[in-house]
Motif scaffolding. Structure first.
Motif, PDB file in Angstrom:
ATOM      1  N   ARG A 200       0.706  -1.125   0.117  1.00  0.00           N
ATOM      2  CA  ARG A 200       0.060  -0.015   0.039  1.00  0.00           C
ATOM      3  C   ARG A 200       0.796   1.205   0.210  1.00  0.00           C
TER       4      ARG A 200
ATOM      5  N   ASP B 159      -4.808   5.089  -0.736  1.00  0.00           N
ATOM      6  CA  ASP B 159      -4.504   3.683  -1.113  1.00  0.00           C
ATOM      7  C   ASP B 159      -5.544   2.614  -1.255  1.00  0.00           C
TER       8      ASP B 159
ATOM      9  N   ASN C 287      -7.477   0.862  -6.690  1.00  0.00           N
ATOM     10  CA  ASN C 287      -6.869  -0.494  -7.399  1.00  0.00           C
ATOM     11  C   ASN C 287      -6.260  -0.062  -8.520  1.00  0.00           C
ATOM     12  N   HIS C 288      -5.307  -1.234  -9.119  1.00  0.00           N
ATOM     13  CA  HIS C 288      -4.489  -1.094 -10.236  1.00  0.00           C
ATOM     14  C   HIS C 288      -5.074  -1.645 -11.542  1.00  0.00           C
TER      15      HIS C 288
ATOM     16  N   TYR D  56       2.011  -7.613  -4.836  1.00  0.00           N
ATOM     17  CA  TYR D  56       0.636  -7.050  -4.180  1.00  0.00           C
ATOM     18  C   TYR D  56      -0.172  -8.284  -3.927  1.00  0.00           C
TER      19      TYR D  56
HETATM   20  C1  LIG Z   1      -3.144   0.136  -2.620  1.00  0.00           C
HETATM   21  S1  LIG Z   1      -4.312  -1.340  -2.328  1.00  0.00           S
HETATM   22  C2  LIG Z   1      -5.872  -0.880  -3.063  1.00  0.00           C
HETATM   23  C3  LIG Z   1      -6.989  -0.956  -2.226  1.00  0.00           C
HETATM   24  C4  LIG Z   1      -7.444  -2.258  -1.910  1.00  0.00           C
HETATM   25  N1  LIG Z   1      -8.469  -2.885  -3.008  1.00  0.00           N
HETATM   26  C5  LIG Z   1      -8.319  -2.375  -0.605  1.00  0.00           C
HETATM   27  O1  LIG Z   1      -9.508  -2.521  -0.610  1.00  0.00           O
HETATM   28  O2  LIG Z   1      -7.631  -2.111   0.386  1.00  0.00           O
HETATM   29  C6  LIG Z   1      -3.535  -2.634  -3.293  1.00  0.00           C
HETATM   30  C7  LIG Z   1      -4.119  -3.913  -3.052  1.00  0.00           C
HETATM   31  O3  LIG Z   1      -5.467  -3.906  -3.687  1.00  0.00           O
HETATM   32  C8  LIG Z   1      -5.701  -5.020  -4.360  1.00  0.00           C
HETATM   33  N2  LIG Z   1      -5.996  -4.917  -5.813  1.00  0.00           N
HETATM   34  C9  LIG Z   1      -5.377  -3.659  -6.369  1.00  0.00           C
HETATM   35  N3  LIG Z   1      -5.777  -3.693  -7.694  1.00  0.00           N
HETATM   36  C10 LIG Z   1      -6.330  -4.779  -7.837  1.00  0.00           C
HETATM   37  C11 LIG Z   1      -6.840  -5.279  -8.948  1.00  0.00           C
HETATM   38  N4  LIG Z   1      -6.771  -4.984 -10.242  1.00  0.00           N
HETATM   39  N5  LIG Z   1      -7.420  -6.780  -8.684  1.00  0.00           N
HETATM   40  C12 LIG Z   1      -7.212  -7.360  -7.718  1.00  0.00           C
HETATM   41  N6  LIG Z   1      -6.904  -6.700  -6.666  1.00  0.00           N
HETATM   42  C13 LIG Z   1      -6.436  -5.451  -6.671  1.00  0.00           C
HETATM   43  C14 LIG Z   1      -4.495  -6.142  -4.090  1.00  0.00           C
HETATM   44  O4  LIG Z   1      -5.011  -6.919  -3.118  1.00  0.00           O
HETATM   45  C15 LIG Z   1      -3.325  -5.021  -3.634  1.00  0.00           C
HETATM   46  O5  LIG Z   1      -2.405  -5.509  -2.746  1.00  0.00           O
END
Ligand SMILES: C[S@@+](CC[C@H](N)C(=O)[O-])C[C@H]1O[C@@H](n2cnc3c(N)ncnc32)[C@H](O)[C@@H]1O
Length: 378
Positions: free
Chosen positions: A145, A171, A174-175, A222
């Protein structure tokens, strides 16, 4: 979700410095004097992780409670997965996952003295508060994060780079490999700002891009895999390349050392657009006939040496591709079988299954491309 449509260059989020959790936050806290006294000095990462564990332990008393409450309770980075699931990873990822586990375990054992020095701050034994699972949670929180924000080196920390900032709200983004953003700390506004470089439609989920990462890297760092990721690829090891070449080639060792010397032995891949230029170049060099061998420099510069050389390298690329397709199908069967047997691991196994499924799609695309590349030689 964006409430309005966002045009290229518009701000997605601007987070004031006071909302960022960095080593400055940690030094200003009750941990500051303990960090200053600690010999050898802790790393910036350890300071941040310690603060997270300690604040989580403080529960309702923590100013950071609203943030801590929305953080994941568990993570899916390889270090958190069952070893038998990691064992199902493709080889290069498995090696990196094992390295990650050893690094986090080393991080924990080398931090114990620092945790002991914090005992006066707690009524409960520090061993119970700063357990391996607590530190693992904090490490994954920072690893998955934190945004990049460079701090100058400070004497109270060891010389490792101090580049992490936890950024609440920001944070949550998502990506997506398909968007472009500009993200950095703005020295004038003293805010961490993220602007979209590709726009976003009204009422759609806003994504940012964590970097042009392939799926193995996304899973390693991630804990997820991206479907149809344009940067996804299948890695081919040097050992495998050699397996498909005639063992009678007397120049093979020389060819391998040329590839090593010119940094052509790693990052050889299949992607959505077929075998990479690096993979084909390495194969062309390895396929040189004895009388063509003096031309190896031309190969590395991208020249065509002969039709035979072109054809042979494509045939071998396709043989390797077929080998990978077979291996990938076998792994998918194994994972599917394990999903029936090990119901408690279903989420972890689904993650691995997604990785292999994406690799299979890439290999099938590469196989078709290799068919068309060979047309002129048929
Ligand atoms: C910076 S956080 C983003 C926010 C997260 N989704 C949350 O609710 O806490 C990064 C984490 O989000 C998830 N994530 C981010 N982008 C994603 C995507 N395109 N598909 C699935 N999981 C994703 C992964 O678990 C990653 O380690």
């Amino acid at each position: 979700m964006s409430k309005t449509s966002l045009r290229e260059g518009q701000m997605i989020i601007s987070l004031p410095e006071s909302c960022l959790l960095t080593t400055d936050t940690v030094i200003r806290s009750y941990l500051g004097t303990y960090i200053a006294k600690c010999q050898p000095p802790p790393s910036p990462l350890l300071a941040l992780c310690t603060f997270l564990v300690s604040e989580k332990h403080a529960g309702d008393q923590s100013l950071w409670k609203p943030y801590l409450d929305i953080l994941p309770k568990a993570y899916t980075c390889p270090v958190c997965l069952e070893p038998k699931v990691v064992n199902l990873f493709p080889e290069p990822l498995k090696a990196k996952a094992e390295e990650q586990r050893a690094r986090v375990q080393g991080f924990f054992s080398s931090s114990r003295d620092f945790f002991s020095s914090l005992q006066p701050l707690f009524s409960e034994a520090v061993e119970n508060i700063f357990s391996y699972s607590a530190l693992l949670w904090a490490w994954c929180t920072v690893n998955t994060r934190a945004v990049y924000m460079k701090h100058g080196q400070r004497k109270c920390f060891s010389p490792e780079p101090d580049t992490y900032a936890l950024a609440p709200y920001l944070d949550l983004l998502n990506h997506s490999p398909d968007v472009q953003v500009k993200a950095s700390f703005n020295e004038k506004t003293r805010c961490y700002e993220v602007r979209t470089a590709s726009g976003c439609r009204k009422h759609e989920q806003v994504f940012i891009c964590y970097g042009p990462h392939d799926n193995q890297r996304l899973l390693l760092e991630y804990g997820f895999v991206s479907i149809q990721n344009p940067h996804a690829c299948v890695y081919v090891s040097a050992e495998l390349l050699v397996k498909y070449l005639p063992s009678t080639d007397k120049q093979m060792n020389k060819k391998i050392s040329i590839l090593k010397d010119h940094d052509f032995i790693e990052n050889l891949t299949f992607g959505w657009d077929g075998p990479s230029w690096r993979l084909l170049t390495a194969l062309k060099l390895l396929c040189l006939e004895a009388e063509e061998f003096t031309c190896w420099k031309k190969i590395l510069l991208g020249d065509i040496i002969s039709d035979t050389n072109e054809k042979r390298s494509l045939v071998i690329a396709q043989k390797i591709c077929h080998y990978f397709i077979e291996e990938t199908n076998a792994m998918l069967q194994k994972v599917s079988h394990m999903k029936d047997e090990e119901v408690a691991l279903i989420n972890q196994l689904t993650l691995v299954e997604t990785l292999w499924t994406e690799e299979l799609k890439i290999l099938q695309a590469s196989d078709e491309i290799l068919n068309s590349l060979q047309m002129p030689f048929r």
